[in-house]
Design an enzyme around this catalytic site. Structure first.
Site, PDB file in Angstrom:
ATOM      1  N   ARG A  49     -70.086 125.448  69.394  1.00 55.31           N
ATOM      2  CA  ARG A  49     -70.332 126.081  70.756  1.00 55.31           C
ATOM      3  C   ARG A  49     -69.991 124.885  71.868  1.00 55.31           C
ATOM      4  NH1 ARG A  49     -75.667 129.244  70.354  1.00 55.31           N
ATOM      5  NH2 ARG A  49     -76.203 127.168  69.303  1.00 55.31           N
ATOM      6  N   LYS A 107     -79.752 117.520  52.696  1.00 56.59           N
ATOM      7  CA  LYS A 107     -80.202 117.389  51.199  1.00 56.59           C
ATOM      8  C   LYS A 107     -79.547 118.486  50.260  1.00 56.59           C
ATOM      9  CE  LYS A 107     -83.460 120.257  53.717  1.00 56.59           C
ATOM     10  NZ  LYS A 107     -83.525 120.228  55.018  1.00 56.59           N
ATOM     11  N   GLU A 131     -81.610 108.700  54.132  1.00 55.82           N
ATOM     12  CA  GLU A 131     -83.022 108.661  54.184  1.00 55.82           C
ATOM     13  C   GLU A 131     -83.609 109.912  55.006  1.00 55.82           C
ATOM     14  OE1 GLU A 131     -86.268 107.495  53.252  1.00 55.82           O
ATOM     15  OE2 GLU A 131     -85.237 105.678  53.519  1.00 55.82           O
ATOM     16  N   VAL A 134     -84.933 113.528  52.947  1.00 53.16           N
ATOM     17  CA  VAL A 134     -85.853 113.706  52.178  1.00 53.16           C
ATOM     18  C   VAL A 134     -87.198 113.179  52.969  1.00 53.16           C
ATOM     19  CG1 VAL A 134     -87.184 113.432  50.131  1.00 53.16           C
ATOM     20  CG2 VAL A 134     -84.893 113.255  49.950  1.00 53.16           C
ATOM     21  N   GLY A 136     -88.056 113.812  56.165  1.00 51.16           N
ATOM     22  CA  GLY A 136     -88.157 113.391  57.582  1.00 51.16           C
ATOM     23  C   GLY A 136     -88.136 111.792  57.825  1.00 51.16           C
ATOM     24  N   GLY A 189     -92.655 127.690  65.304  1.00 52.77           N
ATOM     25  CA  GLY A 189     -91.568 126.860  64.981  1.00 52.77           C
ATOM     26  C   GLY A 189     -91.620 126.207  63.759  1.00 52.77           C
ATOM     27  N   GLU A 192     -88.172 129.221  59.985  1.00 53.10           N
ATOM     28  CA  GLU A 192     -86.970 129.584  60.328  1.00 53.10           C
ATOM     29  C   GLU A 192     -87.189 131.204  60.303  1.00 53.10           C
ATOM     30  OE1 GLU A 192     -84.536 127.894  61.417  1.00 53.10           O
ATOM     31  OE2 GLU A 192     -84.997 125.775  60.699  1.00 53.10           O
ATOM     32  N   LYS A 207     -84.709 118.374  47.508  1.00 48.87           N
ATOM     33  CA  LYS A 207     -85.566 117.171  47.693  1.00 48.87           C
ATOM     34  C   LYS A 207     -85.854 116.416  46.383  1.00 48.87           C
ATOM     35  CE  LYS A 207     -86.619 118.208  52.322  1.00 48.87           C
ATOM     36  NZ  LYS A 207     -87.881 118.778  53.364  1.00 48.87           N
ATOM     37  N   GLY A 306     -88.547 117.892  62.055  1.00 47.96           N
ATOM     38  CA  GLY A 306     -88.481 117.873  63.437  1.00 47.96           C
ATOM     39  C   GLY A 306     -87.384 116.979  64.030  1.00 47.96           C
TER      40      GLY A 306
END
Length: 433
Positions: A49, A107, A131, A134, A136, A189, A192, A207, A306
């Site tokens: 978008r 992943k 990295e 898996v 974060g 949050g 989903e 993972k 995040g």
């Protein structure tokens, strides 16, 4: 001496993670240049978008033609944070073909098609770093690929999905039911709008496939990972775990067989003792417990998702890949020399916690014990309690000793056929002891 010509970076995707990657590249440009030995320049950002306002990003960099961006020929590194299988797979392969290295957080793609992507990277002399795919921000992939490269990893046991850990933690600490805890996770949050990938274990299974492949130097496909989600976990399961001095977690477990001739990879809810380090992992945090022959037991802990945490992992890979570019070398590629087979779930040795609704009359316990004996499964503890409503039923909870999962599954099927067993209320494995 710092090279003056900048290394050019193409960013595929500018959502929560991508926008944070772009922000850090801009605000920390001088630091990144000093660490790499050359400036890095954001050369283009592919989005779906283009009309959306993206603060801090030059609108001239925005494009909807991701293919043209990775085909430019002057791009040094492609950062892929769009997720999914296609067009990510084609774009990454095209990037390699045109001389770029790749940093990915994908992943699902790596679990499904990692060997082909590694082969493409090797063929065209590029790097593939992931990295962020898996756990974060937790440094996990690189320690397994590099720091423990001289050791023998025997087991990887972890909480690798923050959404499910938040839900199970809320069920444990507040007494909430599954639906109530899921609603809270969605409102905050963590979940989903469609939480299927998380709560049904698909995310954790991808993972697990990646971690097993790296840890055991063998190829483990997503289809070879046994997967169960948390949708059937009840408040009664949580309470029963508490009575055992345990808590319930969704675990990704990758193990090398005792004889070293095969490996297993699985994802499922399990009861673990409160004394285990993973039991104290709360909220949406991730943690992975690694057991290696020489290093012993290692614990990796931190935020597993995040924008900022994941971007941190992406930028760490970006620095490493850019350094390799300057040194005209590449980092470690795929290591699958062991070619170990992946055993089915039935070959796993584990323990079961089984809750049965049974007729409240003499002889029932003996019948149940006979079924366990016939299947070759030894009973550890039994707890029987009559119902308060006087409906002629009782609750019978059996915890087994370690046995083959196939034998335990056979035991459950045989129990269902007993006339005195009105129902199998719940089945859960016991791990981490």
């Amino acid at each position: 001496m710092m090279r003056t010509r900048p290394l050019k970076v193409a960013l595929l995707g500018c959502g929560v993670v991508g926008s944070e990657v772009a922000r850090i590249m801009t605000t920390h440009a001088d630091d990144l240049a000093a660490r790499i030995g050359a400036p890095v320049e954001l050369a283009g950002v592919a989005v779906r978008r283009p009309s959306k306002v993206r603060e801090g990003i030059d609108p001239a960099l925005i494009t909807t033609d991701a293919t043209a961006l990775v085909e430019r020929g002057d791009i040094d590194v492609v950062v892929e944070v769009i997720g999914g299988i296609e067009p990510a797979r084609t774009l990454i392969t095209t990037a390699f073909e045109h001389g770029a290295s790749v940093v990915s957080a994908n992943k699902a793609l790596l679990a499904e098609d990692g060997p082909a992507l590694h082969a493409a990277a090797q063929k065209y002399g590029g790097d593939l770093y992931y990295e962020a795919a898996v756990a974060g921000a937790i440094p996990l992939v690189r320690p397994l690929r590099e720091s423990l490269a001289g050791d023998k990893v025997n087991r990887v046991l972890g909480i690798v999905n923050g959404t499910t850990n938040f839900i199970l933690d809320r069920m444990d600490t507040s007494g909430a039911g599954y639906s109530e805890a899921l609603d809270e996770a969605t409102a905050l949050g963590y979940a989903e709008a469609d939480p299927t990938a998380d709560v049904e274990g698909f995310d954790a299974a991808a993972k697990a496939a990646i971690l097993a492949g790296i840890a055991f130097h063998t190829r483990v496909g997503i289809g070879e990972v046994h997967r169960e989600g948390i949708t059937e976990v009840t408040a009664a399961d949580i309470a029963s775990a508490r009575r055992m001095g345990c808590t319930v977690k969704l675990l990704a477990i990758c193990e090398r067989a005792a004889d070293g001739r095969s490996v297993t990879a699985r994802v499922h809810p399990a009861m673990i003792p409160l004394s285990h380090p993973l039991a104290s992992v709360r909220e949406a945090y991730n943690a992975v417990f690694v057991e290696a022959e020489a290093a012993g037991q290692l614990m990796f802990y931190g935020p597993g998702a995040g924008g900022s945490p994941t971007a941190s992992a992406v930028l760490g890979d970006l620095v490493a890949v850019c350094r390799n570019k300057l040194g005209e070398t590449t980092g470690p590629g795929e290591s699958a020399y062991t070619r170990l087979p992946v055993s089915p779930m039935g070959d796993v040795v584990t323990r079961y916690h089984i809750s049965l609704d049974v007729a409240d009359k003499p002889g029932v316990l003996a019948q149940v014990a006979t079924v366990f004996a016939e299947q070759g499964v030894s009973i550890d503890t039994v707890r029987q309690q009559s119902r308060q409503d006087g409906d002629g039923e009782a609750s019978l909870v059996v915890v087994t000793h370690r046995a083959l999962d196939a034998a335990l599954s056979g035991t459950v099927e045989a129990l269902r056929k007993l006339d005195t067993v009105r129902g199998v209320a719940s089945i859960m494995r016991v791990e981490g002891e």
